[in-house]
Design a protein around this motif. Structure first.
Motif, mmCIF file in Angstrom:
data_model
loop_
_atom_site.group_PDB
_atom_site.id
_atom_site.type_symbol
_atom_site.label_atom_id
_atom_site.label_comp_id
_atom_site.label_asym_id
_atom_site.label_seq_id
_atom_site.Cartn_x
_atom_site.Cartn_y
_atom_site.Cartn_z
ATOM 1 N N LEU B 101 0.869 -1.186 0.000
ATOM 2 C CA LEU B 101 0.000 0.000 0.000
ATOM 3 C C LEU B 101 0.894 1.220 0.000
ATOM 4 O O LEU B 101 1.753 1.346 0.885
ATOM 5 C CB LEU B 101 -0.817 0.095 1.282
ATOM 6 C CG LEU B 101 -1.931 -0.856 1.731
ATOM 7 C CD1 LEU B 101 -3.234 -0.470 1.094
ATOM 8 C CD2 LEU B 101 -1.588 -2.292 1.522
ATOM 9 N N THR B 102 0.736 2.076 -0.949
ATOM 10 C CA THR B 102 1.532 3.299 -0.980
ATOM 11 C C THR B 102 0.609 4.497 -0.795
ATOM 12 O O THR B 102 -0.422 4.597 -1.460
ATOM 13 C CB THR B 102 2.245 3.436 -2.341
ATOM 14 O OG1 THR B 102 3.042 2.275 -2.547
ATOM 15 C CG2 THR B 102 3.132 4.679 -2.363
ATOM 16 N N TYR B 103 0.948 5.369 0.128
ATOM 17 C CA TYR B 103 0.131 6.559 0.360
ATOM 18 C C TYR B 103 0.922 7.765 -0.079
ATOM 19 O O TYR B 103 2.058 7.958 0.329
ATOM 20 C CB TYR B 103 -0.195 6.724 1.844
ATOM 21 C CG TYR B 103 -0.784 5.498 2.484
ATOM 22 C CD1 TYR B 103 -1.791 4.762 1.850
ATOM 23 C CD2 TYR B 103 -0.337 5.061 3.728
ATOM 24 C CE1 TYR B 103 -2.331 3.635 2.441
ATOM 25 C CE2 TYR B 103 -0.875 3.947 4.330
ATOM 26 C CZ TYR B 103 -1.864 3.224 3.685
ATOM 27 O OH TYR B 103 -2.400 2.109 4.268
ATOM 28 N N GLU B 104 0.301 8.548 -0.900
ATOM 29 C CA GLU B 104 0.997 9.721 -1.380
ATOM 30 C C GLU B 104 0.177 10.944 -1.008
ATOM 31 O O GLU B 104 -1.007 11.035 -1.347
ATOM 32 C CB GLU B 104 1.129 9.612 -2.902
ATOM 33 C CG GLU B 104 2.153 10.528 -3.489
ATOM 34 C CD GLU B 104 2.347 10.236 -4.976
ATOM 35 O OE1 GLU B 104 2.578 9.063 -5.343
ATOM 36 O OE2 GLU B 104 2.229 11.183 -5.761
ATOM 37 N N ALA B 105 0.790 11.854 -0.302
ATOM 38 C CA ALA B 105 0.068 13.059 0.104
ATOM 39 C C ALA B 105 -0.290 13.872 -1.127
ATOM 40 O O ALA B 105 0.356 13.760 -2.163
ATOM 41 C CB ALA B 105 0.916 13.890 1.059
ATOM 42 N N ARG B 106 -1.302 14.682 -0.975
ATOM 43 C CA ARG B 106 -1.767 15.486 -2.087
ATOM 44 C C ARG B 106 -0.622 16.189 -2.811
ATOM 45 O O ARG B 106 -0.577 16.259 -4.015
ATOM 46 C CB ARG B 106 -2.746 16.561 -1.593
ATOM 47 C CG ARG B 106 -4.116 16.018 -1.373
ATOM 48 C CD ARG B 106 -4.733 15.599 -2.679
ATOM 49 N NE ARG B 106 -6.043 15.012 -2.467
ATOM 50 C CZ ARG B 106 -7.152 15.717 -2.403
ATOM 51 N NH1 ARG B 106 -7.110 17.015 -2.527
ATOM 52 N NH2 ARG B 106 -8.301 15.115 -2.215
#
Lengths: 377, 377
Positions: B101-106
């Motif tokens: 799972l990769t989360y990328e900030a706005r």
DNA sequence: CTCTGAGTAC
DNA sequence: GTACTCAGAG
């Protein structure tokens, strides 16, 4: 039969929240004047008396007196199914074995009906003697709640002493002893809302103003500065400003809480009375956490209108004679749950007789009586 | 391999919140159409079906079907590490033993990547028969949640009865019995969006269109009043118009909920569909509580956009035949946790078959099936 | 954006 | 029963 329509279910919800821990079952005595409940607490130490005046209902009909024996726990569950702003209709037939609660959403697209079984409860209703109390303390209900909750962490009981100095709450505990002194709020120059009692105040009540609450009261334009010694001044100041529009209470004198007490303190009642102007709205919104203050105006507003305000702030102490009594904090903490019903609470005291803790709200009142502890029990 | 990019991690977070109490481990079946999860609850009483459509992703690639065996508790923990508006990329290689799972900030100034071990889960995937339900109730999801929570305080089960009168929820409990009646929202003059189902509705479904929802549906300019009683035509109408830009679902008709159900109510599906134009943004924000109407038009905005609203308000009841079924409240309360995924919930009922509780949201849907209680169990 | 209240879980 | 998290309101 009984058919009573309450504009907002919230009133009943708060009422039950206030007493359900104290009393398990009680009779709601319904008659043409309204609904009255009187019960001893489970341990038979305190007495609770609730009155919902017929005039506080949107419509009210009760053909003949009937006692409705209710299990408050069940009623609490049923009331949780109401939204605060639901219209709430209470119905019972003459045989009084079922209480029906109907909740109607504002837009009427949802109608919920709950039927609750009633029970027979022998009501040993004791008459409450009219008492001319030696002292009366009027204060924001949240402040009273805060004091008793604070002290209950230290000890089991509190000694309440009303003297010229003000009212003092003492507690002795293993970890620490504590005492809280409340002085009468200084009458603000003018507009002060709680001002003093009007003429009737007979005794030498003093009203200094201590509190330093944040208050937001509604004071009017006047400005009072209160810096006198320590505490308080700011409390008042702020309130002063807020009130722009309100016109305030002054005149209402007697209307308020006269029911039981009588002459003695009658004059003060007015506080509750004040009505707000129409526009009010004003800033009164916040009453939240400030220690003493509150503002909310809502409390009594008059018995009849739907919502009421009160003077949100300040402490008033009236006394005929020095009193010094000790009470169980556990009960007082329970009584203080009624804070959601009124911004103001009154403590009526006389030596050796039960304390009366009274909350007045638009539709009626809730009163608690608690016998003092004797000696060092 | 799988690589799916979701515009907002919030969708996944809410999805997991909705099912993690019901199911411990489940296979996320990924294929070129999207991601599907189907699982029995821990006690094998209820069935949960979640669909995330390929079109709901910002980008989606799945070379070959692969089941990803996930411990939902672990996934919940990992998802708590994402901010609601983070871009979320799911990746798995063909051996499918790790889900990344990769989360990328706005603003892309923060990229977090989590690798979660997968497990083998034997999926006893049962087929869900297509059912033509006898009744469908469409209502605000929060209201459904409120009803089942309220009633669960009184009793263990609820009897749901859909009749010409509306839908009624009955509970019997020790303390009290309760019943809540929801009437179809009155159709507002024109614009009413909900119109009826389109043609497919086979039975005699009646569709008044009561809803007064604000609907924002997308109705276009057209105005339909839907009052005829029953039928449907409008359903189609509306969708037709809305489609401005979106490519969307229209065509997709089937797309919507057709999975399981089919023809019966298919037409209605479109509601979900409507897209809004681009500018949307508009006012959609409020769907809150207005009873029925409000105008707000924004709603659904489209599946793809980030939020979707739906018609915020109102209750629609369609029925071919009177139904009367009893269910365990405990499960319904759990199902209602999906309220955060959609403002609208649909209850599909037929006598003697499992209830379907369906929440449609922009990226897909979550559906719960629960068998009725038989007799007085 | 912060605060308050409600609901859910432990 | 207490604490934490999420949602709604100001």
């Amino acid at each position: 039969m009984l058919e009573a329509k309450l504009a907002e279910a919230a009133i009943l919800k708060r009422l039950l929240d206030a007493i359900k821990e104290l009393v398990a079952d009680a009779n709601f005595e319904c008659n043409e004047e309204g609904i009255h409940l009187q019960a001893m607490d489970n341990s038979h130490v305190a007495l609770v008396s609730v009155k919902l005046d017929e005039s506080g209902f949107k419509s009210y009909r009760c053909d003949r007196p009937m006692p409705l024996g209710v299990n408050l726990n069940s009623l609490t569950k049923v009331l949780k199914c109401a939204k605060d702003d639901d219209l709430c209709i209470l119905k019972a037939t003459d045989d009084a074995d079922i209480l029906s609660l109907t909740y109607e959403a504002r837009n009427s697209d949802r109608i919920a009906e709950y039927d609750m079984k009633l029970m027979d409860i022998d009501s040993d209703k004791l008459g409450i003697p009219d008492t001319d109390y030696d002292a009366r303390v009027t204060m924001p209900s949240v402040e009273f709640g805060r004091i008793v909750r604070d002290l209950s962490q230290l000890g089991e009981s509190v000694r309440i002493e009303v003297s010229k100095e003000g009212v003092r709450f003492f507690t002795e505990g293993e970890a620490a002893n504590g005492n809280i002194l409340l002085k009468q709020t200084e009458a603000v120059g003018k507009v002060t809302t709680n001002g003093s009692a009007s003429g009737s105040q007979k005794k030498k009540a003093k009203k200094e103003d201590g509190e330093d609450n944040d208050d937001d009261d509604d004071v009017q334009e006047v400005e009072k500065d209160g810096d006198e010694e320590d505490e308080d001044e700011d409390g008042d100041k702020k309130k002063v400003k807020k009130e722009k529009k309100k016109k305030v209470k002054k005149e209402g004198e007697d209307v308020e809480m006269d029911d039981d007490e009588d002459a003695e303190f009658k004059a003060d009642e007015e506080e509750g009375e004040e009505e707000v102007d129409d526009e009010e709205e004003s800033s009164s919104k916040k009453r939240k956490r400030a220690p003493a203050k509150d503002t909310k105006k809502k409390s009594k507003k008059a018995k009849k209108s739907d919502d009421d305000d009160e003077l949100p702030e300040g402490i008033r102490i009236e006394m005929n004679q020095h009193v010094n009594l000790t009470f169980s904090l556990k009960y007082l903490v329970n009584f203080a749950k009624s804070s959601s019903l009124s911004n103001i609470v009154q403590l009526m005291l006389s030596n050796d007789v039960p304390l009366l803790v009274s909350y007045e709200f638009g539709q009626g009142h809730i009163r608690y009586y608690l016998a003092p502890k004797i000696g060092d029990e």
